[in-house]
Design a protein around this motif. Structure first.
Motif, PDB file in Angstrom:
ATOM      1  N   ALA A  18       1.082  -1.281   0.236  1.00 32.08           N
ATOM      2  CA  ALA A  18      -0.175  -0.457  -0.035  1.00 32.08           C
ATOM      3  C   ALA A  18       0.302   1.304  -0.011  1.00 32.08           C
ATOM      4  N   TRP A  19       1.884   1.599   0.970  1.00 33.09           N
ATOM      5  CA  TRP A  19       2.871   2.602   0.827  1.00 33.09           C
ATOM      6  C   TRP A  19       3.421   2.709  -0.566  1.00 33.09           C
ATOM      7  N   ALA A  20       3.661   1.526  -1.264  1.00 32.28           N
ATOM      8  CA  ALA A  20       4.389   1.582  -2.168  1.00 32.28           C
ATOM      9  C   ALA A  20       3.706   2.245  -3.540  1.00 32.28           C
ATOM     10  N   PHE A  21       1.993   1.300  -3.653  1.00 29.65           N
ATOM     11  CA  PHE A  21       0.773   2.073  -4.706  1.00 29.65           C
ATOM     12  C   PHE A  21       0.743   3.623  -4.025  1.00 29.65           C
ATOM     13  N   ARG A  27      -0.043  11.454  -7.662  1.00 28.54           N
ATOM     14  CA  ARG A  27      -1.207  11.745  -7.674  1.00 28.54           C
ATOM     15  C   ARG A  27      -1.898  10.572  -9.334  1.00 28.54           C
ATOM     16  N   ASP A  28      -1.462   9.726  -9.462  1.00 25.72           N
ATOM     17  CA  ASP A  28      -2.065   9.052 -10.460  1.00 25.72           C
ATOM     18  C   ASP A  28      -2.038   7.799  -9.664  1.00 25.72           C
ATOM     19  N   ALA A  29      -2.223   7.863  -8.492  1.00 26.81           N
ATOM     20  CA  ALA A  29      -3.080   6.324  -8.264  1.00 26.81           C
ATOM     21  C   ALA A  29      -4.472   5.822  -7.891  1.00 26.81           C
ATOM     22  N   ILE A  30      -4.987   7.517  -7.797  1.00 27.38           N
ATOM     23  CA  ILE A  30      -6.666   7.728  -7.812  1.00 27.38           C
ATOM     24  C   ILE A  30      -7.226   6.744  -9.594  1.00 27.38           C
ATOM     25  N   ASP A  31      -6.256   7.594 -11.050  1.00 31.96           N
ATOM     26  CA  ASP A  31      -6.121   7.123 -12.426  1.00 31.96           C
ATOM     27  C   ASP A  31      -6.562   5.855 -12.715  1.00 31.96           C
TER      28      ASP A  31
END
Length: 62
Positions: A18-21, A27-31
């Motif tokens: 989860a931390w690495a993600f 900001r691209d994590a939501i996408d």
């Protein structure tokens, strides 16, 4: 005792993932999450349509 160790190790692995993600995607994590949800919804829709077609075809044969 062995189960507790495995539970702690899996918790550490999950928290590291989860931390690495969030760290690397920022900001691209939501996408990425939205894309995964969209792909899941499309796959589920296709599966349900296939089941509905099979169900409708089975009703006509009775």
């Amino acid at each position: 005792m062995n189960d507790r160790v495995l539970l702690v190790l899996s918790a550490l692995a999950s928290s590291l993932a989860a931390w690495a993600f969030w760290h690397y995607l920022d900001r691209d994590a939501i996408d990425v999450l939205v894309l995964v949800a969209l792909i899941g919804a499309i796959a589920d829709n296709r599966r349900l349509r296939r089941a509905l077609r099979q169900s409708a075809a089975g009703d006509g044969k009775r």
